[in-house]
Design a protein around this motif. Structure first.
Motif, PDB file in Angstrom:
ATOM      1  N   ASP A  31      37.806  46.226 187.287  1.00  0.00           N
ATOM      2  CA  ASP A  31      37.594  47.069 188.461  1.00  0.00           C
ATOM      3  C   ASP A  31      37.464  46.137 189.664  1.00  0.00           C
ATOM      4  N   ASP A  85      37.142  47.005 192.896  1.00  0.00           N
ATOM      5  CA  ASP A  85      36.432  47.540 194.058  1.00  0.00           C
ATOM      6  C   ASP A  85      35.262  46.660 194.506  1.00  0.00           C
ATOM      7  N   LEU A 123      36.706  43.602 196.243  1.00  0.00           N
ATOM      8  CA  LEU A 123      37.305  43.968 197.526  1.00  0.00           C
ATOM      9  C   LEU A 123      36.232  44.285 198.563  1.00  0.00           C
ATOM     10  N   ASN A 124      35.168  44.947 198.140  1.00  0.00           N
ATOM     11  CA  ASN A 124      34.087  45.264 199.080  1.00  0.00           C
ATOM     12  C   ASN A 124      33.406  44.004 199.609  1.00  0.00           C
ATOM     13  N   LEU A 149      46.972  48.058 194.095  1.00  0.00           N
ATOM     14  CA  LEU A 149      45.809  48.143 194.984  1.00  0.00           C
ATOM     15  C   LEU A 149      46.160  48.357 196.451  1.00  0.00           C
ATOM     16  N   ASP A 159      46.523  50.974 198.412  1.00  0.00           N
ATOM     17  CA  ASP A 159      45.680  51.920 199.143  1.00  0.00           C
ATOM     18  C   ASP A 159      44.280  51.367 199.360  1.00  0.00           C
ATOM     19  N   GLU A 160      43.757  50.699 198.326  1.00  0.00           N
ATOM     20  CA  GLU A 160      42.402  50.139 198.443  1.00  0.00           C
ATOM     21  C   GLU A 160      42.358  49.017 199.483  1.00  0.00           C
ATOM     22  N   ARG A 184      40.642  48.937 203.663  1.00  0.00           N
ATOM     23  CA  ARG A 184      39.688  47.903 204.078  1.00  0.00           C
ATOM     24  C   ARG A 184      40.316  46.911 205.048  1.00  0.00           C
TER      25      ARG A 184
END
Length: 286
Positions: free
Chosen positions: A55, A57, A60-61, A83, A85-86, A90
């Motif tokens: 995962d 996310d 990326l965060n 990825l 869209d993710e 951001r």
């Protein structure tokens, strides 16, 4: 605030960059497809992620900076395929995004000079895929993208010495053939300089000052080792893999003025001779 580099496809060039960033208290998260490589990354101070699979996310965060080294495949850029869209959501979070491309996007120029303004006329499948990947990354709105077009990469463990020692090296002769090169340590310095001086939308050729025929490099490596110069083999009759032969389909000399003028980079290894001498000295001293 801690700077965090998220590195997709944390390989040879990315590892060289992380060696510059980690002593400056950066956090580096690197993806690898192989669980076997994860311990090595951890030993180097990099937080491994097995991807595809993990995962992404949380990484990326946390990321302030993103480096993409993964090569495009049959389905295009693998990071965007999974990825996009993710990452797009951001885009304004990131301070810097770097995409490692190749000088292969310029195609064949018959040994003439190219620079970052030269039209992209790739003809090989590999080069066309890179052109498409560059465009796909550049199409993401507000992404602070920097594109680095790398010449042939060499460095510790990746040089001509092993083949020369084994007696398997050949000097493939194709009249007019010339390649540009870059030592991995200088790739890292270019990337670090760009991170320190972001210029979203910028494109940089990353190569040394001395494009040279490949047979000259092999011959010089043999001279440094005090071994016989490997035999010359005519390109037309040489027994080569399709991949190896495809590299000889293009000949060009690549200008590197922009990394000097805009990023202030002073190359450690401005030509293959200084680079090979340093590699051999490092081997001897290891």
């Amino acid at each position: 605030m801690t700077k965090t580099l998220l590195s997709f496809g944390h390989g040879f060039s990315a590892r060289a960059l992380s060696r510059l960033l980690l002593p400056q208290d950066w956090r580096v998260i690197g993806t690898t497809r192989s669980e076997d490589k994860a311990p090595r990354l951890m030993n180097e101070g990099v937080e491994p992620r097995i991807w595809p699979g993990a995962d992404m996310d949380p990484a990326l965060n946390a990321a302030t900076h993103v480096l993409i080294s993964a090569a495009p495949g049959e389905d295009g850029d693998p990071v965007l395929a999974e990825l996009r869209d993710e990452i797009a959501a951001r885009a304004r979070q990131f301070e810097w995004v770097g995409y490692l491309s190749t000088t292969g996007v310029y195609g064949d120029h018959g040994g003439d000079w190219v620079d970052e303004t030269t039209p992209l006329t790739a003809a090989t499948k590999r080069g066309i895929a890179r052109v498409e990947a560059e465009a796909a990354w550049a199409a993401i709105p507000d992404l602070p993208l920097h594109i680095f077009r790398l010449a042939g990469i060499y460095g510790p463990g990746r040089g001509p010495f092993s083949k020369v020692r084994k007696g398997t090296a050949r000097r493939i002769i194709k009249e007019g053939q010339v390649f540009s090169r870059i030592h991995v340590a200088d790739i890292a310095r270019v990337l670090a300089a760009s991170i320190a001086r972001p210029d979203p939308g910028a494109v940089y050729n990353v190569c040394d000052d001395d494009p040279a025929p490949p047979e000259d490099v092999i011959a010089y490596a043999a001279e440094l080792l005090n071994m016989p110069i490997p035999p010359a083999v005519d390109f037309e009759t040489a027994d080569m893999s399709p991949m190896a032969r495809s590299f000889y389909a293009e000949s060009k000399k690549v200008r590197n003025d922009r990394i000097k003028d805009e990023l202030g980079v002073d190359l450690l290894y401005p030509n293959y001779k200084t680079g090979l001498r340093a590699l051999l000295a490092q081997e001897i001293g290891a």
